[in-house]
Design a protein around this motif. Structure first.
Motif, PDB file in Angstrom:
ATOM      1  N   VAL A  38       0.839  -1.206   0.000  1.00 17.55           N
ATOM      2  CA  VAL A  38       0.000   0.000   0.000  1.00 17.55           C
ATOM      3  C   VAL A  38       0.879   1.264   0.000  1.00 17.55           C
ATOM      4  CG1 VAL A  38      -1.829   1.230   1.210  1.00 17.55           C
ATOM      5  CG2 VAL A  38      -1.834  -1.253   1.166  1.00 17.55           C
ATOM      6  N   GLY A  39       1.971   1.215   0.762  1.00 19.86           N
ATOM      7  CA  GLY A  39       2.882   2.371   0.794  1.00 19.86           C
ATOM      8  C   GLY A  39       3.486   2.632  -0.572  1.00 19.86           C
ATOM      9  N   THR A  40       3.965   1.563  -1.218  1.00 17.94           N
ATOM     10  CA  THR A  40       4.538   1.685  -2.566  1.00 17.94           C
ATOM     11  C   THR A  40       3.504   2.259  -3.525  1.00 17.94           C
ATOM     12  OG1 THR A  40       5.778  -0.313  -2.072  1.00 17.94           O
ATOM     13  CG2 THR A  40       5.765   0.393  -4.356  1.00 17.94           C
ATOM     14  N   LEU A  41       2.259   1.746  -3.416  1.00 11.73           N
ATOM     15  CA  LEU A  41       1.191   2.204  -4.309  1.00 11.73           C
ATOM     16  C   LEU A  41       0.998   3.716  -4.177  1.00 11.73           C
ATOM     17  CD1 LEU A  41      -1.259   1.576  -6.192  1.00 11.73           C
ATOM     18  CD2 LEU A  41      -2.632   1.522  -4.121  1.00 11.73           C
ATOM     19  N   TYR A  42       0.908   4.213  -2.931  1.00  6.61           N
ATOM     20  CA  TYR A  42       0.609   5.632  -2.772  1.00  6.61           C
ATOM     21  C   TYR A  42       1.778   6.540  -3.133  1.00  6.61           C
ATOM     22  CZ  TYR A  42      -4.165   5.152  -1.422  1.00  6.61           C
ATOM     23  OH  TYR A  42      -5.500   4.912  -1.482  1.00  6.61           O
ATOM     24  N   THR A  43       3.017   6.079  -2.926  1.00  3.19           N
ATOM     25  CA  THR A  43       4.129   6.934  -3.392  1.00  3.19           C
ATOM     26  C   THR A  43       4.105   6.972  -4.928  1.00  3.19           C
ATOM     27  OG1 THR A  43       5.555   5.026  -2.990  1.00  3.19           O
ATOM     28  CG2 THR A  43       5.846   6.874  -1.531  1.00  3.19           C
ATOM     29  N   ALA A  44       3.746   5.839  -5.555  1.00  9.52           N
ATOM     30  CA  ALA A  44       3.666   5.825  -7.021  1.00  9.52           C
ATOM     31  C   ALA A  44       2.512   6.721  -7.499  1.00  9.52           C
ATOM     32  CB  ALA A  44       3.474   4.398  -7.527  1.00  9.52           C
ATOM     33  N   LEU A  45       1.360   6.627  -6.820  1.00  7.55           N
ATOM     34  CA  LEU A  45       0.206   7.453  -7.230  1.00  7.55           C
ATOM     35  C   LEU A  45       0.551   8.941  -7.094  1.00  7.55           C
ATOM     36  CD1 LEU A  45      -2.808   5.522  -5.616  1.00  7.55           C
ATOM     37  CD2 LEU A  45      -2.190   5.639  -8.037  1.00  7.55           C
ATOM     38  N   ASP A  46       1.255   9.271  -6.011  1.00 15.09           N
ATOM     39  CA  ASP A  46       1.659  10.666  -5.790  1.00 15.09           C
ATOM     40  C   ASP A  46       2.557  11.145  -6.927  1.00 15.09           C
ATOM     41  OD1 ASP A  46       1.929  13.043  -4.060  1.00 15.09           O
ATOM     42  OD2 ASP A  46       4.015  12.401  -3.861  1.00 15.09           O
ATOM     43  N   ARG A  47       3.531  10.302  -7.283  1.00 19.64           N
ATOM     44  CA  ARG A  47       4.476  10.671  -8.334  1.00 19.64           C
ATOM     45  C   ARG A  47       3.775  10.796  -9.693  1.00 19.64           C
ATOM     46  NH1 ARG A  47       7.636   6.329  -8.302  1.00 19.64           N
ATOM     47  NH2 ARG A  47       6.901   5.571 -10.309  1.00 19.64           N
ATOM     48  N   LEU A  48       2.926   9.806  -9.990  1.00 24.70           N
ATOM     49  CA  LEU A  48       2.253   9.806 -11.294  1.00 24.70           C
ATOM     50  C   LEU A  48       1.287  10.988 -11.419  1.00 24.70           C
ATOM     51  CD1 LEU A  48       1.554   5.980 -11.719  1.00 24.70           C
ATOM     52  CD2 LEU A  48       3.326   7.360 -12.790  1.00 24.70           C
ATOM     53  N   THR A  49       0.667  11.375 -10.289  1.00 21.73           N
ATOM     54  CA  THR A  49      -0.219  12.545 -10.325  1.00 21.73           C
ATOM     55  C   THR A  49       0.598  13.794 -10.620  1.00 21.73           C
ATOM     56  OG1 THR A  49      -1.496  11.472  -8.583  1.00 21.73           O
ATOM     57  CG2 THR A  49      -2.020  13.770  -9.038  1.00 21.73           C
ATOM     58  N   LYS A  50       1.746  13.917  -9.941  1.00 14.63           N
ATOM     59  CA  LYS A  50       2.586  15.097 -10.156  1.00 14.63           C
ATOM     60  C   LYS A  50       3.089  15.156 -11.591  1.00 14.63           C
ATOM     61  CE  LYS A  50       4.211  15.827  -5.475  1.00 14.63           C
ATOM     62  NZ  LYS A  50       5.108  15.201  -4.502  1.00 14.63           N
ATOM     63  N   GLU A  51       3.324  13.986 -12.182  1.00 17.29           N
ATOM     64  CA  GLU A  51       3.821  13.957 -13.565  1.00 17.29           C
ATOM     65  C   GLU A  51       2.688  14.112 -14.574  1.00 17.29           C
ATOM     66  OE1 GLU A  51       6.145  10.417 -14.014  1.00 17.29           O
ATOM     67  OE2 GLU A  51       7.686  11.117 -12.634  1.00 17.29           O
ATOM     68  N   GLY A  52       1.453  14.157 -14.070  1.00 16.66           N
ATOM     69  CA  GLY A  52       0.316  14.376 -14.955  1.00 16.66           C
ATOM     70  C   GLY A  52      -0.119  13.139 -15.722  1.00 16.66           C
ATOM     71  N   LEU A  53       0.312  11.958 -15.292  1.00 17.95           N
ATOM     72  CA  LEU A  53      -0.057  10.737 -16.022  1.00 17.95           C
ATOM     73  C   LEU A  53      -1.397  10.171 -15.537  1.00 17.95           C
ATOM     74  CD1 LEU A  53       3.374   8.895 -16.300  1.00 17.95           C
ATOM     75  CD2 LEU A  53       2.352  10.589 -17.789  1.00 17.95           C
ATOM     76  N   ILE A  54      -1.750  10.492 -14.288  1.00 14.69           N
ATOM     77  CA  ILE A  54      -3.064  10.069 -13.780  1.00 14.69           C
ATOM     78  C   ILE A  54      -3.725  11.261 -13.090  1.00 14.69           C
ATOM     79  CG2 ILE A  54      -2.363   7.669 -13.427  1.00 14.69           C
ATOM     80  CD1 ILE A  54      -2.152   8.243 -10.449  1.00 14.69           C
ATOM     81  N   GLU A  55      -5.064  11.153 -12.886  1.00 18.59           N
ATOM     82  CA  GLU A  55      -5.787  12.237 -12.223  1.00 18.59           C
ATOM     83  C   GLU A  55      -6.661  11.680 -11.117  1.00 18.59           C
ATOM     84  OE1 GLU A  55      -6.393  14.651 -16.427  1.00 18.59           O
ATOM     85  OE2 GLU A  55      -7.914  13.243 -15.670  1.00 18.59           O
ATOM     86  N   HIS A  56      -6.776  12.475 -10.072  1.00 20.21           N
ATOM     87  CA  HIS A  56      -7.674  12.128  -8.977  1.00 20.21           C
ATOM     88  C   HIS A  56      -9.094  12.450  -9.434  1.00 20.21           C
ATOM     89  CE1 HIS A  56      -9.350  13.839  -4.994  1.00 20.21           C
ATOM     90  NE2 HIS A  56      -9.763  12.604  -5.184  1.00 20.21           N
TER      91      HIS A  56
ATOM     92  N   PRO B  17       5.894  12.746   5.706  1.00 21.53           N
ATOM     93  CA  PRO B  17       5.920  14.199   5.907  1.00 21.53           C
ATOM     94  C   PRO B  17       4.492  14.752   6.037  1.00 21.53           C
ATOM     95  CG  PRO B  17       6.995  13.586   3.823  1.00 21.53           C
ATOM     96  CD  PRO B  17       6.449  12.339   4.406  1.00 21.53           C
ATOM     97  N   ARG B  18       4.373  15.863   6.752  1.00 18.02           N
ATOM     98  CA  ARG B  18       3.052  16.422   7.048  1.00 18.02           C
ATOM     99  C   ARG B  18       2.226  16.686   5.782  1.00 18.02           C
ATOM    100  NH1 ARG B  18       1.182  19.648  11.487  1.00 18.02           N
ATOM    101  NH2 ARG B  18       3.252  19.414  12.359  1.00 18.02           N
ATOM    102  N   ASP B  19       2.845  17.345   4.790  1.00 16.99           N
ATOM    103  CA  ASP B  19       2.109  17.678   3.565  1.00 16.99           C
ATOM    104  C   ASP B  19       1.572  16.431   2.890  1.00 16.99           C
ATOM    105  OD1 ASP B  19       2.972  20.127   4.160  1.00 16.99           O
ATOM    106  OD2 ASP B  19       4.345  20.365   2.448  1.00 16.99           O
ATOM    107  N   TRP B  20       2.443  15.424   2.857  1.00 16.03           N
ATOM    108  CA  TRP B  20       2.070  14.158   2.209  1.00 16.03           C
ATOM    109  C   TRP B  20       0.884  13.538   2.938  1.00 16.03           C
ATOM    110  CZ3 TRP B  20       1.256   9.001   2.205  1.00 16.03           C
ATOM    111  CH2 TRP B  20       1.483   8.298   1.012  1.00 16.03           C
ATOM    112  N   ARG B  21       0.957  13.574   4.284  1.00 10.81           N
ATOM    113  CA  ARG B  21      -0.122  13.001   5.108  1.00 10.81           C
ATOM    114  C   ARG B  21      -1.438  13.697   4.833  1.00 10.81           C
ATOM    115  NH1 ARG B  21       3.244  12.962  10.010  1.00 10.81           N
ATOM    116  NH2 ARG B  21       2.194  14.861  10.643  1.00 10.81           N
ATOM    117  N   GLN B  22      -1.364  15.044   4.726  1.00 15.78           N
ATOM    118  CA  GLN B  22      -2.603  15.779   4.504  1.00 15.78           C
ATOM    119  C   GLN B  22      -3.214  15.405   3.163  1.00 15.78           C
ATOM    120  OE1 GLN B  22      -1.355  19.778   5.186  1.00 15.78           O
ATOM    121  NE2 GLN B  22      -1.860  19.691   7.370  1.00 15.78           N
ATOM    122  N   LEU B  23      -2.342  15.164   2.191  1.00 13.19           N
ATOM    123  CA  LEU B  23      -2.796  14.861   0.838  1.00 13.19           C
ATOM    124  C   LEU B  23      -3.315  13.421   0.713  1.00 13.19           C
ATOM    125  CD1 LEU B  23      -2.691  16.847  -1.512  1.00 13.19           C
ATOM    126  CD2 LEU B  23      -0.585  15.747  -2.283  1.00 13.19           C
ATOM    127  N   HIS B  24      -2.564  12.466   1.266  1.00 12.01           N
ATOM    128  CA  HIS B  24      -2.884  11.048   1.002  1.00 12.01           C
ATOM    129  C   HIS B  24      -3.209  10.236   2.243  1.00 12.01           C
ATOM    130  CE1 HIS B  24      -1.411  11.613  -3.071  1.00 12.01           C
ATOM    131  NE2 HIS B  24      -0.270  12.071  -2.602  1.00 12.01           N
TER     132      HIS B  24
END
Lengths: 105, 327
Positions: A38-56, B17-24
């Motif tokens: 789950v941790g890996t998934l969310y760091t990947a989702l965060d990165r992919l969102t920032k890169e504009g490849l996926i959208e919330h 990190p705090r920002d990350w927590r707030q977001l996800h």
């Protein structure tokens, strides 16, 4: 493209999904070989969102739990298509050299 | 009405990190609970804990540094490391008369006396090359072997009060290559953390051993620091090592400037200038000064060249792999 990225984009290619549904779908796509943490998934989702490849897309609360859904963006689709073409080209080359014609299988 | 399970997950969430927590944060907890329910778990599994700890470390690291900055750091540290290796090899092979005559004890000659520059270079180059090329397991194995060597070295120094192949410059070197580890594989926060703590422990122990077992070199900088009770670091601040540090700083400043990080470059220079003045003041007019100055210049030159090459290789790899590889 790294495998988790490829699998996440593939899992989102036919519609939006939330976190746990994504993990299950990725396991299915990879025939149970990839169980994304789950941790890996969310760091990947965060990165992919920032890169504009996926959208919330939307947040929904089910039984007191937040379910956040994502979908693939136009850029993500383009990137996945490009990656599929690259993999196909490699596969074709490998098949040809191994003498594994498509018709033979 | 949070369950024990949810409380465990929330305490792990605090690592992010705090920002990350707030977001996800809430979505992450929701997914963790969904997954736990599916396998009827009542507490987080060991694998889940590790996964969350690593993910938190990565979230912290990527919020601190962008991929571009990490690749720059990688190039600079590779440059500094290569410069050290090239110079120690050159010194070992050539033993230039002007250096020997001046009685320069540039500390890397001690480092290579036992194992040779080749082994020293390989210990650093192999993992870096493997990491840059994406061979994760090979890089981990090579790094593990090098860290083991460092550990054995430290134990040897502590137990027998003598060097295996060590001196404070090796400590500096270990620190630099740990930076390389951090930069080259930011997705391995645990490896980077272990690598950095080993390097830090190494530097501290070596400095301690040198200050207690051996008379420190007679540079004024050392006396100044002794008087300030910086005993631990005094051993690392002899004339030769200060030259190496200054060369590394100059190199870093030049590389940062090349890539357009002007403010950081200026900051590095601002920090280095007082040290350079102290270094020049203590050594002015001596044989050693001239010899060291020449070595520093050679090292900076080799380092800049290496940085440019490594950066070129990294950029080329990205370009060659196409946009998709960047993900």
């Amino acid at each position: 493209m790294q495998e988790p990225t490829f699998l996440i984009l593939t899992a989102l290619a036919d519609g939006e999904r939330h976190g746990y549904a994504l993990i299950e779908e990725i396991s299915r796509i990879s025939n149970g070989t990839v169980k994304l943490g789950v941790g890996t998934l969310y760091t990947a989702l965060d990165r992919l969102t920032k890169e504009g490849l996926i959208e919330h897309t939307r947040d929904e609360t089910v039984g007191g739990r937040l379910r956040r859904s994502y979908r693939i963006s136009a850029e993500g689709e383009a990137r996945l298509t490009e990656e599929v073409r690259r993999l196909e080209a490699n596969l074709t080359a490998a098949r040809r050299r191994l003498g594994l014609a498509r018709s033979a299988r | 009405m949070a369950t024990t399970l949810e409380r465990s997950y929330r305490s792990l969430l605090r690592l992010f990190p705090r920002d990350w927590r707030q977001l996800h944060g809430e979505a992450l907890i929701g997914t963790l609970l969904d997954a736990a329910e599916a396998r009827q778990a009542i507490r987080p599994s060991a694998g889940e804990r590790v996964d969350l700890i690593l993910a938190a470390a990565e979230a912290r690291m990527s919020s601190a540094m962008s991929a571009a900055q990490r690749s720059l750091l990688c190039a600079v540290s590779a440059g500094v490391g290569l410069a050290l290796v090239v110079c120690s090899a050159a010194y070992d092979l050539a033993r230039p008369a002007w250096l020997v005559h001046a009685g320069v004890g540039l500390s890397w000659n001690a480092a290579i006396a036992v194992v040779g520059a080749g082994a020293f270079a390989l210990g650093w180059l192999l993992p870096l090359a493997a990491a840059l090329l994406g061979y994760r397991r090979a890089a981990i194995a090579a790094w593990g072997a090098f860290e083991l060597l460092v550990f054995v070295d430290v134990m040897g120094a502590v137990l027998h009060q003598q060097w295996v192949f060590a001196d404070p410059t090796s400590a500096l070197f270990a620190g630099v290559l740990s930076l390389g580890a951090l930069a080259a594989r930011p997705r391995w926060p645990l490896l980077a953390a272990v690598s950095i703590s080993v390097a830090a422990a190494y530097a501290l122990l070596l400095s301690y051993v040198e200050t207690t077992a051996v008379d420190p070199p007679d540079a004024a900088a050392v006396r100044l620091f002794r008087s300030l009770h910086f005993y631990l670091w005094a051993g690392a601040l002899n004339f030769g090592n200060l030259a190496v540090v200054l060369a590394a700083a100059a190199l870093a400043a030049i590389c940062l400037r090349i890539v357009g990080h002007r403010k950081t470059s200026a900051l590095v220079i601002a920090i280095a200038v007082p040290w350079a003045v102290a270094w020049a003041a203590t050594g002015a007019g001596t044989h050693e000064f001239l010899a060291h100055a020449q070595v520093v210049m050679i090292m900076v030159g080799a380092g800049v060249a290496a940085s440019v090459v490594v950066r070129g290789v990294v950029v080329h790899r990205h370009a060659e792999a196409g946009r998709t590889r960047r993900v």
